[in-house]
Every structure is written in C-alpha cells, then in structure tokens.
Motif scaffolding. Sequence first.
Motif, PDB file in Angstrom:
ATOM      1  N   SER A  55      -4.556   4.179  -1.564  1.00 45.29           N
ATOM      2  CA  SER A  55      -4.467   3.023  -0.666  1.00 45.29           C
ATOM      3  C   SER A  55      -5.691   2.122  -0.826  1.00 45.29           C
ATOM      4  CB  SER A  55      -4.358   3.483   0.786  1.00 45.29           C
ATOM      5  OG  SER A  55      -3.144   4.166   0.989  1.00 45.29           O
ATOM      6  N   ILE A  56      -6.303   2.185  -1.984  1.00 44.04           N
ATOM      7  CA  ILE A  56      -7.475   1.332  -2.248  1.00 44.04           C
ATOM      8  C   ILE A  56      -7.110  -0.136  -2.011  1.00 44.04           C
ATOM      9  CG2 ILE A  56      -6.925   1.220  -4.744  1.00 44.04           C
ATOM     10  CD1 ILE A  56     -10.450   1.316  -3.142  1.00 44.04           C
ATOM     11  N   ASN A  57      -8.025  -0.897  -1.434  1.00 43.33           N
ATOM     12  CA  ASN A  57      -7.767  -2.319  -1.169  1.00 43.33           C
ATOM     13  C   ASN A  57      -9.091  -3.063  -1.026  1.00 43.33           C
ATOM     14  OD1 ASN A  57      -8.607  -2.422   1.728  1.00 43.33           O
ATOM     15  ND2 ASN A  57      -7.058  -0.804   1.847  1.00 43.33           N
ATOM     16  N   TYR A  58      -9.010  -4.381  -0.881  1.00 46.48           N
ATOM     17  CA  TYR A  58     -10.214  -5.214  -0.893  1.00 46.48           C
ATOM     18  C   TYR A  58     -11.052  -5.045   0.373  1.00 46.48           C
ATOM     19  CZ  TYR A  58     -13.048  -9.173  -2.505  1.00 46.48           C
ATOM     20  OH  TYR A  58     -14.081  -9.961  -2.966  1.00 46.48           O
TER      21      TYR A  58
ATOM     22  N   PRO B 171     -17.257  -8.245  -3.531  1.00 41.61           N
ATOM     23  CA  PRO B 171     -16.991  -7.859  -4.932  1.00 41.61           C
ATOM     24  C   PRO B 171     -16.248  -8.970  -5.682  1.00 41.61           C
ATOM     25  CG  PRO B 171     -16.505  -6.033  -3.439  1.00 41.61           C
ATOM     26  CD  PRO B 171     -16.741  -7.239  -2.572  1.00 41.61           C
TER      27      PRO B 171
ATOM     28  N   LEU C 179       0.832  -1.206   0.000  1.00 39.70           N
ATOM     29  CA  LEU C 179       0.000   0.000   0.000  1.00 39.70           C
ATOM     30  C   LEU C 179       0.869   1.260   0.000  1.00 39.70           C
ATOM     31  CD1 LEU C 179      -2.922  -1.009   2.402  1.00 39.70           C
ATOM     32  CD2 LEU C 179      -2.939  -0.864  -0.088  1.00 39.70           C
TER      33      LEU C 179
ATOM     34  N   ILE D 112      -5.710  -6.635  -4.188  1.00 38.89           N
ATOM     35  CA  ILE D 112      -5.725  -5.563  -5.191  1.00 38.89           C
ATOM     36  C   ILE D 112      -5.255  -4.254  -4.543  1.00 38.89           C
ATOM     37  CG2 ILE D 112      -8.200  -5.081  -4.722  1.00 38.89           C
ATOM     38  CD1 ILE D 112      -6.377  -4.863  -8.128  1.00 38.89           C
ATOM     39  N   ASN D 113      -4.470  -3.479  -5.274  1.00 41.36           N
ATOM     40  CA  ASN D 113      -3.971  -2.213  -4.726  1.00 41.36           C
ATOM     41  C   ASN D 113      -3.588  -1.279  -5.879  1.00 41.36           C
ATOM     42  OD1 ASN D 113      -1.055  -2.503  -5.447  1.00 41.36           O
ATOM     43  ND2 ASN D 113      -1.334  -4.364  -4.232  1.00 41.36           N
ATOM     44  N   TYR D 114      -3.222  -0.046  -5.540  1.00 41.79           N
ATOM     45  CA  TYR D 114      -2.995   0.978  -6.563  1.00 41.79           C
ATOM     46  C   TYR D 114      -1.725   0.713  -7.362  1.00 41.79           C
ATOM     47  CZ  TYR D 114      -3.637   5.627  -8.618  1.00 41.79           C
ATOM     48  OH  TYR D 114      -3.860   6.670  -9.481  1.00 41.79           O
TER      49      TYR D 114
ATOM     50  N   LEU E  25     -13.133  -1.894  -0.240  1.00 42.75           N
ATOM     51  CA  LEU E  25     -14.160  -2.168  -1.252  1.00 42.75           C
ATOM     52  C   LEU E  25     -15.253  -3.068  -0.669  1.00 42.75           C
ATOM     53  CD1 LEU E  25     -11.934  -2.804  -4.405  1.00 42.75           C
ATOM     54  CD2 LEU E  25     -13.374  -0.798  -3.966  1.00 42.75           C
TER      55      LEU E  25
ATOM     56  N   ASP F 123      -8.636 -10.778  -7.034  1.00 42.22           N
ATOM     57  CA  ASP F 123      -7.397 -10.554  -6.315  1.00 42.22           C
ATOM     58  C   ASP F 123      -7.741  -9.791  -5.046  1.00 42.22           C
ATOM     59  OD1 ASP F 123      -4.951  -9.794  -5.322  1.00 42.22           O
ATOM     60  OD2 ASP F 123      -4.082  -9.309  -7.277  1.00 42.22           O
ATOM     61  N   THR F 124      -7.695 -10.497  -3.920  1.00 37.04           N
ATOM     62  CA  THR F 124      -8.079  -9.845  -2.669  1.00 37.04           C
ATOM     63  C   THR F 124      -6.918  -9.004  -2.122  1.00 37.04           C
ATOM     64  OG1 THR F 124      -7.489 -11.809  -1.407  1.00 37.04           O
ATOM     65  CG2 THR F 124      -9.793 -11.618  -2.107  1.00 37.04           C
TER      66      THR F 124
END
Lengths: 296, 296
Positions: free
Chosen positions: B160-163, A198, A136, A161-163, B166, A158-159
Amino acid sequence: MTVRLSTAEAYGRLFDDYDTWLFDCDGVLWRGDHLIEGVVEVLDLLRRRNKKIVFVTNNATKSRKSYKSKFDQLGVQAHVDEIYGSAYAAAVYISSVIKLPKHKKVYVIGMSGLEEELNEEGILHLGGTDSADNTLEPFDLSQFELDPDVGAVVAGLDTSINYTKLSKAFQYLTRNPGCHFIATNEDSTYPTSAGLLPGAGAIGAPLRYALGRDPISTGKPSSTMLDCVRAKVHFDPRRTIMVGDRLNTDILFGQQGGLATLLVLTGITSEEEISGPEPSPIVPDFVTQSLGDLRV
Amino acid sequence: MTVRLSTAEAYGRLFDDYDTWLFDCDGVLWRGDHLIEGVVEVLDLLRRRNKKIVFVTNNATKSRKSYKSKFDQLGVQAHVDEIYGSAYAAAVYISSVIKLPKHKKVYVIGMSGLEEELNEEGILHLGGTDSADNTLEPFDLSQFELDPDVGAVVAGLDTSINYTKLSKAFQYLTRNPGCHFIATNEDSTYPTSAGLLPGAGAIGAPLRYALGRDPISTGKPSSTMLDCVRAKVHFDPRRTIMVGDRLNTDILFGQQGGLATLLVLTGITSEEEISGPEPSPIVPDFVTQSLGDLRV
C-alpha cells in the motif's frame, strides 16, 4: 573560477555578451507561489533588447500549456513555445529519438501533464491517470494481462504512485523484450511553498532498484532537453547563458551544453555550497543573489 | 571452490559436520504456495538427529506468528521460536541496539506483520496500516503536523505504498534530528507464485534516493539478523550451515557470519550464475539441486 556579480557594469556586460537566455523557473523566477522581486522587470529588459528567452523546467506534472498558466497567474509574460518541460522532452524523445512505432504504447507513471504531452506527439499510452491503476487494492500478478505492444515505460513525478503501477511497469520492463525505461527527470526532491517533498527521481527509484538498471533521463542535466530546445530555437552556445538555482541540474546542464552559467541563490543552492569549506565540484561561471539584481 | 554434492556419502558428511542448520524459506522449502519435494523428510531427518533448526526469512510482511501458519498450511513442522523474520530483527534492533526511548515512536512503511513485531517489543508506532496514511489523496505538506517524538523510520515491503507515506517518512528523516532510517531488508524483488514483483528494497528506494542516504538493513545479508538469532540460540559457527537460494542475501549472510553455506537451485539463483562464463563473485561452499536431495 566563479565571477561574483555585483556592479551595474558587470550586469551590463551579461546583457552585451549573451543573446539567448535559458531560465529555470522554480527558485529562479518564483518560489512556490511567490514571484521573486524584480523578475518581471529583468525579463522585460531582455525582451526590449531582443534577447531570445527560453524557460526550461524539469516539472513534468504539467504540460507546457498548463505550465503557462503559472506564468499568467504570477504576471510573468511568456509564450507556450518558449517553455520546455521534461514531460515534453520525454514525448519528443519517444517520437523522434527512439522513434517508437505508432502502434506501440507507453506505460505511464506520472500525471496528466505527461499524458497531454504524449497525446500532442500522438503517442499511445496506458497507466498514468487511468482509475484502474490508481488504487491501493492488492495487485494480483496472476490476473495481470501483459500488453505486448508496450514498448516503453516513462516515469515522472506521480503523487498517486502505488504498488499496482510499480508492479505493472516492472512486468513490462522485465518481460517485454527491448522495453525502453525513461525518466522525465531525476530530481531527488520537489520544492513546494511548505518545503521539500520526494521528487521524480524518487518515484522512479523503486524500478531502478528492482531492475538494477538506470533509466534514460530527458530532464536537466540530460542533453536530451537541450536537443529539444535546439530542434526549435536557433542559438549560438557561445552567446547563450543558462540561469538556474541547482548546481547538479541547471548549472551542469548549461556546462554540458557548452553554455555560460549563472547561479542564483533564491532556490535550492546555498552560499555555503559554493564558498563553504567543501564547495561543490560544479562551478558556475557567474553567481548573483537573485535574478532581480539584473535590474540596473 | 564450491563442492557439488551428489553422493549419499557427501550428503551424509553434512549431517555429521553441522549441528545447527539455518534455512531460508521461499525458494528452499517452498516456492510460493508449492512445497518442494522431500523437504518434510529432510527436516524430519535433521530433527531425529537432534540438529538445531532455524528458519531465517527476509519476509517482513508477516510476523513470526503469522508466518508459522504458512508452515502449518504446507505441512512443515516448525515452532514460532525457530522462526526469525526481518520484521522481528528490525523490532529487536530498535529496542535493543538503538535502544529507542520508550516514549519515542517509529514511523512505519510496512504491513501488519511489521506492526505486530513492533508491538511485541513494546515499541510505539504510527503510519503503517493506519487508514489515514493509506490514501491516494494529495499530500498537503502545509497541513502536516510533524510529531517530534518520531525517532526512527522503518521501511519494509508495503503493497500500500503511496506518496503520503513517502512524504511523511521524508519529513521525519529530514526534520527530526537524529531520526534513524531502517530497512527490514533490501531484496530488490519479491517472489510470488506468478512471478517476481518489486521487493522491500524497492519500497525503501524513494527515501534512499530523495535523502541521498542508505538505511541500516536488518535483513539478510546484514549481521543484525544473525545477532538476533545469536541472542536466542547458542551455536558454534564452525558447526553451523546456512541453506539458501540467493547468493547476495543467503549465501553472503552465511559467509559474513563465518558459517558454512549450501546453495540450492530451486529458487532465484540459476546454474548459469555459478558455473556460467561470468560466475558470481559470491561462491557457496556447497551446491545441490534441491534440499530434497538430502533424503538419502
């Protein structure tokens, strides 16, 4: 018009009419970690009558090998070569349809199951579970070195998942000429025993949105998945039936492949969606409450 | 028909015809960290002629206060109350349009700038920069406690988007009745001095896809942003001009608000897009190479 099955005679006719049986797994054989009642007996019945059995799943977080352990754990007999997953379909699509040159690489948004299937097909890959991309920390584009050998981006559930992953995938798709954009599947949600989360389609959605471009999907309802089955299993579409719980993946997949379709109501689709005031335009050939109903 | 400005007379007429000048920032005043030549002089010229100046940015990672430091750093005179950001617009939308009750909370996908603007409006929030939600650890839905007081989810650019974020946002939007879904803006990409990265629209895309539902956007081209400006600044739309570098945000925003529009070519939009063989359907009133051209 959907035929609603309820009599022993009607179920018996299915056994007579179809030689090859394709099954979705989650919502059909089990729900999360709970086996659906009667499933083992129905599969045994089919095997005793020498039916071909194929399991077709959009789950791309597991390779076929590790997905097999789910069957074992729940006491459902299955062979690895009866299992077709969307990660496997993506790998076969890259090696056999696109025919990505051997020195080229795939940037992965996805988990170890997808990487295992790419390995099995001898496809070089980066990203995925690589710890450098599972972070992150801020992504610094000015420090990023574009690998000119990346010829495809494949996105699955993909759990992690990131930027950083999204940004790298975006660079490859916008800066490497002809870079392919592949999704293992486009399920909007992912069922867990505690509820919906999701799905893989949601994980690929940022790229789709940023690029204004849709990926090629290799999961149901895409015909790529049926092409994978066809490459290994001989079947006559007129004597083949697809059993599933989702109208817009399983049932549509069967219909587009010219197969008969049986909807079960133990998963995503509710009675309301097929017989309510606004029924879905996707109409299965047959419907029954549960796969277990076929134990007659 | 777009008027292409090039003569001192044509630029002079703009100064005569418009009393209120709205400016997009990135791509108009600066590119990344580089000031565009002549911008300071043009803004000084406008101020000397007593024009009202408003800066309208979709950047939602910074509050107006911290965005002001960008002006200071580049030597561009600006007052905090001249700056309207999409994070501010989202906060005003929640407090003044939805009128979310004071005990209700907002789940945030976004960064500190968005949280600061929510704080300024006295809006309770969770998620965002909370370290508990900034993790790549697996999200366990069975351990998640739904807060019944969450009445809105707001999504902005979040690197810092993440699962976990979400998944939590998805739970609130599907399980809390009437939960509002708000996006600070829907920009597909985010410009940095090293190139483009996925934008706020891409960060909200997984939720949009999983839900099959679009958010209310408070950034350009949404009229919510202009409503925010109108609440604080009196202007006559017929004597107001919007200056921007993006057709589908800035120019559309101005047109939908009944303002005149001036496109500059120092940002996203290329000459090709307005005069090439397939020009955009969004046609600005005026076009000039750079805001600096107005120094005549």
